[in-house]
Design a protein around this motif. Structure first.
Motif, PDB file in Angstrom:
ATOM      1  N   ASP A 143      47.431 -25.626  -9.585  1.00 49.06           N
ATOM      2  CA  ASP A 143      45.995 -25.695 -10.272  1.00 49.06           C
ATOM      3  C   ASP A 143      45.285 -26.524  -9.366  1.00 49.06           C
ATOM      4  O   ASP A 143      45.516 -27.710  -9.182  1.00 49.06           O
ATOM      5  N   LYS A 144      44.089 -25.962  -8.996  1.00 45.58           N
ATOM      6  CA  LYS A 144      43.034 -26.584  -8.110  1.00 45.58           C
ATOM      7  C   LYS A 144      42.059 -27.770  -9.242  1.00 45.58           C
ATOM      8  O   LYS A 144      41.348 -28.393  -8.329  1.00 45.58           O
ATOM      9  N   ASN A 145      42.236 -27.505 -10.487  1.00 51.78           N
ATOM     10  CA  ASN A 145      41.514 -28.321 -11.229  1.00 51.78           C
ATOM     11  C   ASN A 145      42.201 -29.463 -11.897  1.00 51.78           C
ATOM     12  O   ASN A 145      41.928 -29.937 -13.025  1.00 51.78           O
ATOM     13  N   ILE A 146      42.690 -30.367 -11.036  1.00 52.39           N
ATOM     14  CA  ILE A 146      43.434 -31.635 -11.420  1.00 52.39           C
ATOM     15  C   ILE A 146      42.657 -32.844 -11.048  1.00 52.39           C
ATOM     16  O   ILE A 146      42.415 -32.822  -9.915  1.00 52.39           O
ATOM     17  N   ASP A 147      42.262 -33.516 -12.062  1.00 55.44           N
ATOM     18  CA  ASP A 147      41.602 -34.798 -11.917  1.00 55.44           C
ATOM     19  C   ASP A 147      42.467 -36.083 -11.937  1.00 55.44           C
ATOM     20  O   ASP A 147      43.358 -35.958 -12.873  1.00 55.44           O
ATOM     21  N   ASN A 148      42.037 -36.968 -11.336  1.00 54.21           N
ATOM     22  CA  ASN A 148      42.513 -38.360 -11.630  1.00 54.21           C
ATOM     23  C   ASN A 148      44.267 -38.574 -10.968  1.00 54.21           C
ATOM     24  O   ASN A 148      44.733 -39.291 -11.273  1.00 54.21           O
ATOM     25  N   GLY A 149      44.372 -37.413 -10.144  1.00 58.91           N
ATOM     26  CA  GLY A 149      45.736 -37.563  -9.298  1.00 58.91           C
ATOM     27  C   GLY A 149      45.892 -36.129  -8.532  1.00 58.91           C
ATOM     28  O   GLY A 149      44.982 -35.421  -8.498  1.00 58.91           O
ATOM     29  N   SER A 150      47.025 -36.227  -7.821  1.00 59.54           N
ATOM     30  CA  SER A 150      47.307 -35.198  -6.984  1.00 59.54           C
ATOM     31  C   SER A 150      48.787 -34.737  -7.338  1.00 59.54           C
ATOM     32  O   SER A 150      49.608 -35.344  -7.725  1.00 59.54           O
ATOM     33  N   VAL A 151      48.896 -33.381  -6.900  1.00 56.89           N
ATOM     34  CA  VAL A 151      50.227 -32.534  -6.997  1.00 56.89           C
ATOM     35  C   VAL A 151      50.340 -31.747  -5.626  1.00 56.89           C
ATOM     36  O   VAL A 151      49.462 -30.921  -5.472  1.00 56.89           O
ATOM     37  N   THR A 152      51.533 -32.355  -4.975  1.00 52.14           N
ATOM     38  CA  THR A 152      51.962 -31.186  -4.089  1.00 52.14           C
ATOM     39  C   THR A 152      53.050 -30.637  -4.044  1.00 52.14           C
ATOM     40  O   THR A 152      53.927 -30.964  -4.711  1.00 52.14           O
ATOM     41  N   VAL A 153      53.676 -29.592  -3.360  1.00 49.82           N
ATOM     42  CA  VAL A 153      54.830 -28.908  -3.577  1.00 49.82           C
ATOM     43  C   VAL A 153      55.325 -28.410  -2.224  1.00 49.82           C
ATOM     44  O   VAL A 153      54.557 -28.177  -1.325  1.00 49.82           O
ATOM     45  N   ARG A 162      66.006 -21.020  -5.114  1.00 47.95           N
ATOM     46  CA  ARG A 162      65.837 -22.011  -4.269  1.00 47.95           C
ATOM     47  C   ARG A 162      65.200 -22.993  -4.988  1.00 47.95           C
ATOM     48  O   ARG A 162      64.667 -23.077  -5.957  1.00 47.95           O
ATOM     49  N   THR A 163      65.648 -24.258  -4.444  1.00 55.22           N
ATOM     50  CA  THR A 163      65.104 -25.463  -5.041  1.00 55.22           C
ATOM     51  C   THR A 163      63.695 -25.923  -4.729  1.00 55.22           C
ATOM     52  O   THR A 163      63.597 -26.122  -3.136  1.00 55.22           O
ATOM     53  N   VAL A 164      62.645 -26.160  -5.486  1.00 54.42           N
ATOM     54  CA  VAL A 164      61.465 -26.390  -5.023  1.00 54.42           C
ATOM     55  C   VAL A 164      60.886 -27.872  -5.744  1.00 54.42           C
ATOM     56  O   VAL A 164      61.499 -28.188  -6.719  1.00 54.42           O
ATOM     57  N   THR A 165      60.544 -28.720  -4.808  1.00 53.59           N
ATOM     58  CA  THR A 165      60.164 -30.124  -5.092  1.00 53.59           C
ATOM     59  C   THR A 165      58.605 -30.232  -5.203  1.00 53.59           C
ATOM     60  O   THR A 165      57.897 -29.901  -4.571  1.00 53.59           O
ATOM     61  N   ILE A 166      58.351 -30.938  -6.563  1.00 53.37           N
ATOM     62  CA  ILE A 166      56.960 -31.374  -6.717  1.00 53.37           C
ATOM     63  C   ILE A 166      56.798 -32.801  -6.369  1.00 53.37           C
ATOM     64  O   ILE A 166      57.574 -33.510  -7.241  1.00 53.37           O
ATOM     65  N   THR A 167      55.763 -33.259  -5.992  1.00 50.39           N
ATOM     66  CA  THR A 167      55.271 -34.608  -5.844  1.00 50.39           C
ATOM     67  C   THR A 167      54.105 -34.959  -6.561  1.00 50.39           C
ATOM     68  O   THR A 167      53.018 -34.311  -6.287  1.00 50.39           O
ATOM     69  N   VAL A 168      53.908 -35.856  -7.639  1.00 49.50           N
ATOM     70  CA  VAL A 168      52.948 -36.254  -8.343  1.00 49.50           C
ATOM     71  C   VAL A 168      52.648 -37.785  -8.096  1.00 49.50           C
ATOM     72  O   VAL A 168      53.310 -38.548  -7.929  1.00 49.50           O
ATOM     73  N   LYS A 169      51.288 -37.703  -7.864  1.00 49.21           N
ATOM     74  CA  LYS A 169      50.586 -39.298  -7.576  1.00 49.21           C
ATOM     75  C   LYS A 169      49.501 -39.235  -8.438  1.00 49.21           C
ATOM     76  O   LYS A 169      48.406 -38.546  -8.284  1.00 49.21           O
ATOM     77  N   ALA A 170      49.659 -40.385  -9.246  1.00 49.63           N
ATOM     78  CA  ALA A 170      48.378 -40.561 -10.223  1.00 49.63           C
ATOM     79  C   ALA A 170      47.345 -41.640  -9.242  1.00 49.63           C
ATOM     80  O   ALA A 170      47.836 -42.507  -8.898  1.00 49.63           O
ATOM     81  N   ASP A 171      46.229 -41.351  -9.766  1.00 46.00           N
ATOM     82  CA  ASP A 171      45.164 -42.554  -9.179  1.00 46.00           C
ATOM     83  C   ASP A 171      45.160 -43.656  -9.832  1.00 46.00           C
ATOM     84  O   ASP A 171      45.966 -43.708 -10.802  1.00 46.00           O
ATOM     85  N   VAL A 208      55.051 -18.503  -9.325  1.00 45.05           N
ATOM     86  CA  VAL A 208      54.833 -19.666 -10.405  1.00 45.05           C
ATOM     87  C   VAL A 208      53.576 -20.393 -10.319  1.00 45.05           C
ATOM     88  O   VAL A 208      53.054 -20.295  -9.349  1.00 45.05           O
ATOM     89  N   THR A 209      53.125 -21.047 -11.333  1.00 46.71           N
ATOM     90  CA  THR A 209      52.112 -21.768 -11.294  1.00 46.71           C
ATOM     91  C   THR A 209      52.323 -23.031 -11.763  1.00 46.71           C
ATOM     92  O   THR A 209      52.916 -23.381 -12.696  1.00 46.71           O
ATOM     93  N   ILE A 210      51.810 -24.101 -11.172  1.00 47.62           N
ATOM     94  CA  ILE A 210      52.053 -25.426 -11.838  1.00 47.62           C
ATOM     95  C   ILE A 210      50.758 -26.284 -12.138  1.00 47.62           C
ATOM     96  O   ILE A 210      49.697 -25.908 -11.428  1.00 47.62           O
ATOM     97  N   GLU A 211      50.784 -26.777 -13.339  1.00 44.30           N
ATOM     98  CA  GLU A 211      49.613 -27.270 -13.728  1.00 44.30           C
ATOM     99  C   GLU A 211      49.848 -28.783 -14.176  1.00 44.30           C
ATOM    100  O   GLU A 211      51.166 -29.042 -14.469  1.00 44.30           O
ATOM    101  N   ALA A 212      49.255 -29.821 -13.965  1.00 46.79           N
ATOM    102  CA  ALA A 212      49.291 -31.250 -14.341  1.00 46.79           C
ATOM    103  C   ALA A 212      48.100 -31.834 -15.011  1.00 46.79           C
ATOM    104  O   ALA A 212      47.012 -31.487 -14.704  1.00 46.79           O
TER     105      ALA A 212
END
Length: 407
Positions: A143-153, A162-171, A208-212
């Protein structure tokens, strides 16, 4: 001059641990047997002439790394254990997905730490239509509309299973509130928390779609001592430390330590009372060992001027550990100075085995402190009047004083 090594049906090509290339079982142009052909100091540029598996043995402490494109080995290297290896650029042909090591798809040019023998195989994206000749790869969108942090995949597309890794970083000042992965039907996919902001999931047979979402950290829900790793949540002094921190009476010895078992100094106790009083104006300290401009100078000057503390003649001993009887005497004088009640009923220090060791100046103060519940025994029916008072004990005593005496 370029040379070609042509292997016959009974020939062999060997690369030893010193990267020496040997071709054997061949014949010369006249048909005579050639025991072997050594090619030293060169490189193997495989243009498809070798279609079988190239076997190498890495020396101890190293690993063999192969790079394969469409069944052809295009590179072999010996890499020292735990050393970085930079993957090649994307091969020609389009639809390149990444370099697959059997578990993870890595991007072209990525750096990977080598800990075992490994083969990186070019993985190609296919639409999944008939005749594709490979497993389907599905898109992973964030999702491109994520505020106050970032999400990479990683990877950005993957085949089923297949195993997919999500990395989350809060501001700064925010924390992760919710992280969801849904398939094309909107069904939620189970996530595994790997710690340090990393989550993994198994790719389904669809995109798939990732939202945070991130929320501001509510510090009101966090106790003041939460950042100190040496303050146990279940410790008897936890509430008292919270109270001392919350009311500005004490601070940690560092950002991560409170040092509850360390002894407080005479200067620190004067500073606590000075803070409790609201840090009023103070004159100059009349003690030889209290330098003007020292962090405790105003506190000692004020407390001495009010008759709450006294020194040893012309010195104060600001860095001396505070004793339990000194603390009782200081609080007793402060309570009198503020007009608080200093006459409590009770036996005071009577009955304690070491009551006779209390200094004469502190007897009345110790009786008051025991009757008021500020001081209690230290075990074996003793008060230990000349023992040092720990930071945890002083925090507890000040909290009791503020709640029960300074009403």
């Amino acid at each position: 001059m370029n040379a070609v090594v042509e292997l016959k049906s009974d020939g062999s090509l060997t690369v030893d641990e010193n990267s020496k290339l040997t071709a054997s079982g061949n014949k010369d142009k006249d048909g005579k047997p050639v025991d072997k052909i050594d090619i030293n100091g060169g490189t193997l540029d495989n243009k498809g002439a070798i279609t079988g598996e190239i076997v190498t043995t890495a020396p101890a402490g190293s690993h063999t790394v192969k790079v394969v494109v469409n069944g052809q080995v295009i590179d072999i290297q010996t890499v020292t254990n735990n050393s970085p290896f930079t993957l090649p650029a994307a091969p020609a042909g389009g639809n390149f997905q990444g370099w697959y090591d059997g578990t993870t798809v890595h991007a072209a040019g990525a750096t990977v730490t080598i800990t075992a023998d490994v083969t990186f195989t070019a993985s190609w994206y296919t639409s999944g239509g008939g005749g594709g000749g490979g497993s389907s790869s599905y898109s992973i969108s964030v999702d491109k509309n994520i505020d106050n942090g970032s999400v990479t995949v990683s990877p950005k597309s993957a085949s089923s299973g297949r195993t997919v890794t999500i990395t989350v970083k809060a501001d700064e000042g925010y924390e992760l509130d919710e992280l969801t992965v849904t398939d094309k039907n909107g069904d939620e996919i189970e996530l595994t928390d790997k710690g340090d902001g990393r989550y993994t999931f198994k790719m389904p047979r669809s995109k798939v779609t990732i939202e945070a979402s991130f929320v501001e950290i509510d510090h009101q829900d966090t106790c003041p001592a939460a950042d100190f790793r040496d303050v146990d949540e279940d410790a008897w002094y936890h509430e008292a430390v919270d109270y001392a921190l919350d009311n500005g009476l004490m601070s940690g010895v560092s950002d991560r330590e409170f040092a509850p078992g360390s002894t407080l100094t005479r200067a620190m106790v004067a500073q606590m009372l000075y803070s409790l009083e609201g840090k009023p104006a103070a004159g100059s300290a009349d003690f030889a060992d209290v330098a003007e401009g020292a962090w405790y100078a105003d506190a000692i000057s004020w407390a001495a001027g009010e008759g709450i503390v006294s020194g040893y003649g012309d010195t104060f001993g600001p860095n001396d550990p505070i004793t339990r009887e000194q603390l009782a005497a200081i609080l007793y004088r402060y309570a009198q100075n503020e007009g608080y009640k200093t006459s409590q009923s009770g036996k005071g220090t009577e009955g304690y085995l070491d009551a006779s060791s209390i200094s004469s100046y502190a007897v009345k103060a110790m009786d008051w402190a025991v009757n008021a519940g500020l001081l209690s025994g230290k075990g074996n029916n003793t008060l230990a009047p000349t023992a040092g008072a720990t930071r945890a004990e002083v925090a507890q005593i000040f909290m009791n004083f503020c709640k029960d005496i300074a009403k």
